[in-house]
Design a protein around this motif. Sequence first.
Motif, PDB file in Angstrom:
ATOM      1  N   ASN A  75      22.130   4.876  36.502  1.00 10.65           N
ATOM      2  CA  ASN A  75      21.581   4.077  35.401  1.00 10.65           C
ATOM      3  C   ASN A  75      21.932   4.799  34.112  1.00 10.65           C
ATOM      4  N   ASP A  76      21.589   4.205  32.980  1.00 12.15           N
ATOM      5  CA  ASP A  76      21.899   4.830  31.692  1.00 12.15           C
ATOM      6  C   ASP A  76      20.671   5.477  31.060  1.00 12.15           C
ATOM      7  N   CYS A  77      19.726   5.908  31.896  1.00 10.37           N
ATOM      8  CA  CYS A  77      18.519   6.588  31.419  1.00 10.37           C
ATOM      9  C   CYS A  77      17.824   5.743  30.353  1.00 10.37           C
ATOM     10  N   PRO A  78      17.266   4.585  30.753  1.00  7.52           N
ATOM     11  CA  PRO A  78      16.655   3.671  29.765  1.00  7.52           C
ATOM     12  C   PRO A  78      15.600   4.373  28.913  1.00  7.52           C
ATOM     13  N   GLN A  79      15.688   4.168  27.608  1.00 11.70           N
ATOM     14  CA  GLN A  79      14.848   4.928  26.691  1.00 11.70           C
ATOM     15  C   GLN A  79      13.357   4.681  26.927  1.00 11.70           C
ATOM     16  N   ALA A  80      12.961   3.442  27.152  1.00 12.20           N
ATOM     17  CA  ALA A  80      11.537   3.147  27.328  1.00 12.20           C
ATOM     18  C   ALA A  80      10.973   3.876  28.541  1.00 12.20           C
ATOM     19  N   GLN A  81      11.708   3.860  29.651  1.00 16.12           N
ATOM     20  CA  GLN A  81      11.240   4.553  30.845  1.00 16.12           C
ATOM     21  C   GLN A  81      11.277   6.059  30.655  1.00 16.12           C
ATOM     22  N   TRP A  82      12.342   6.543  29.981  1.00 15.16           N
ATOM     23  CA  TRP A  82      12.443   7.987  29.750  1.00 15.16           C
ATOM     24  C   TRP A  82      11.277   8.475  28.894  1.00 15.16           C
ATOM     25  N   ALA A 110       7.813  20.672  35.893  1.00 14.93           N
ATOM     26  CA  ALA A 110       8.979  19.799  35.735  1.00 14.93           C
ATOM     27  C   ALA A 110       9.404  19.874  34.268  1.00 14.93           C
ATOM     28  N   VAL A 111      10.720  19.926  34.062  1.00 14.50           N
ATOM     29  CA  VAL A 111      11.287  19.978  32.713  1.00 14.50           C
ATOM     30  C   VAL A 111      12.127  18.724  32.511  1.00 14.50           C
ATOM     31  N   LEU A 112      11.877  18.007  31.417  1.00 16.41           N
ATOM     32  CA  LEU A 112      12.642  16.810  31.083  1.00 16.41           C
ATOM     33  C   LEU A 112      13.773  17.205  30.140  1.00 16.41           C
ATOM     34  N   ASN A 113      14.999  16.855  30.508  1.00 16.79           N
ATOM     35  CA  ASN A 113      16.182  17.285  29.769  1.00 16.79           C
ATOM     36  C   ASN A 113      17.030  16.058  29.434  1.00 16.79           C
ATOM     37  N   GLY A 114      16.777  15.476  28.273  1.00 18.24           N
ATOM     38  CA  GLY A 114      17.529  14.287  27.898  1.00 18.24           C
ATOM     39  C   GLY A 114      16.813  13.520  26.793  1.00 18.24           C
ATOM     40  N   PRO A 115      17.416  12.419  26.353  1.00 20.35           N
ATOM     41  CA  PRO A 115      18.705  11.901  26.815  1.00 20.35           C
ATOM     42  C   PRO A 115      19.872  12.755  26.337  1.00 20.35           C
ATOM     43  N   ARG A 116      20.949  12.744  27.142  1.00 15.73           N
ATOM     44  CA  ARG A 116      22.134  13.536  26.865  1.00 15.73           C
ATOM     45  C   ARG A 116      23.372  12.659  27.018  1.00 15.73           C
ATOM     46  N   TYR A 117      24.518  13.160  26.529  1.00 13.68           N
ATOM     47  CA  TYR A 117      25.781  12.429  26.601  1.00 13.68           C
ATOM     48  C   TYR A 117      26.890  13.403  26.981  1.00 13.68           C
ATOM     49  N   TRP A 118      27.678  13.046  27.985  1.00 15.55           N
ATOM     50  CA  TRP A 118      28.782  13.897  28.439  1.00 15.55           C
ATOM     51  C   TRP A 118      29.867  14.022  27.376  1.00 15.55           C
ATOM     52  N   LEU A 119      30.555  15.160  27.387  1.00 15.01           N
ATOM     53  CA  LEU A 119      31.729  15.346  26.546  1.00 15.01           C
ATOM     54  C   LEU A 119      33.007  15.570  27.341  1.00 15.01           C
ATOM     55  N   MET A 120      32.910  15.986  28.599  1.00 10.24           N
ATOM     56  CA  MET A 120      34.127  16.094  29.404  1.00 10.24           C
ATOM     57  C   MET A 120      34.608  14.692  29.774  1.00 10.24           C
ATOM     58  N   ASP A 121      35.870  14.597  30.177  1.00  3.89           N
ATOM     59  CA  ASP A 121      36.436  13.297  30.544  1.00  3.89           C
ATOM     60  C   ASP A 121      36.285  12.988  32.022  1.00  3.89           C
ATOM     61  N   SER A 122      36.243  14.012  32.867  1.00  4.92           N
ATOM     62  CA  SER A 122      36.088  13.770  34.302  1.00  4.92           C
ATOM     63  C   SER A 122      35.415  14.966  34.964  1.00  4.92           C
ATOM     64  N   LEU A 150      17.124  12.800  17.171  1.00  9.08           N
ATOM     65  CA  LEU A 150      17.344  11.490  17.786  1.00  9.08           C
ATOM     66  C   LEU A 150      18.521  10.743  17.180  1.00  9.08           C
ATOM     67  N   THR A 151      18.967  11.168  16.000  1.00  6.40           N
ATOM     68  CA  THR A 151      20.059  10.467  15.313  1.00  6.40           C
ATOM     69  C   THR A 151      21.421  11.090  15.588  1.00  6.40           C
ATOM     70  N   LEU A 152      21.479  12.189  16.318  1.00  8.54           N
ATOM     71  CA  LEU A 152      22.748  12.893  16.545  1.00  8.54           C
ATOM     72  C   LEU A 152      23.696  12.029  17.363  1.00  8.54           C
ATOM     73  N   VAL A 153      24.924  11.852  16.864  1.00 10.32           N
ATOM     74  CA  VAL A 153      25.946  11.078  17.562  1.00 10.32           C
ATOM     75  C   VAL A 153      27.216  11.912  17.644  1.00 10.32           C
ATOM     76  N   GLU A 154      28.170  11.431  18.439  1.00 11.60           N
ATOM     77  CA  GLU A 154      29.377  12.221  18.708  1.00 11.60           C
ATOM     78  C   GLU A 154      30.145  12.561  17.433  1.00 11.60           C
ATOM     79  N   THR A 155      30.198  11.643  16.487  1.00 12.26           N
ATOM     80  CA  THR A 155      30.958  11.905  15.276  1.00 12.26           C
ATOM     81  C   THR A 155      30.344  13.013  14.414  1.00 12.26           C
TER      82      THR A 155
END
Length: 210
Positions: A38-45, A62-74, A154-159
Amino acid sequence: MSVAPATGLRAGRYGEVLLLRQHADAFIADVYNSYGLNDCPQAQWSALDATRIAAENQALIAVLNGPRYWLMDSIAQQNAGDVPREIRTFGGIAMFKAATVEIADPQPQLGGYAPHAVNRRTVFTFDAGSEVYELVDPDGTHWVMQSWSQQVDLTLVETDLAGLGTRLRPPPGWHYLVTSLSSALDVDTRNVDAAVLQDELLNSYSRRTG
């Protein structure tokens, strides 16, 4: 053996739950990851309760770690096809057991540029032409960002990542480096534990191998 790598990961959103347990004189965290399920839905997270998750899973914490976004390609994983994946559901979010992590402190603090060992048995590949973001420590060791986090900002994006060198405050002697790869970069930890650390924004970095 390794199976065909999962591709197209860059900018893929996920969340993780770490379940901490004691093993002999050490602390181990089992890491569960939502990517591909899944894409880690924000409301449930946002509704996850770490105390309740720990109690339901017989964990110390328990430690909650996210939401996160991958940077590797594979990612290719050693022995990924040998046994079925262990899947658990946390607050309606399905996750698979992705790795185990050695934790020195039973109350782990995320961030802080402190490396820890991760048993994940993978190859992370950043394709030629990809832009990568690295921390370089005083010994000249390169740590390549494997995922960025919105836990602190919360506003951090890849760019935004290319400009983090003016924002981060690493220990003395460290610096931030932005590179466009002329050839593919593999972080190969199939036969050794990975070394992973986080900056103060909880972006995660793997020590480069090879």
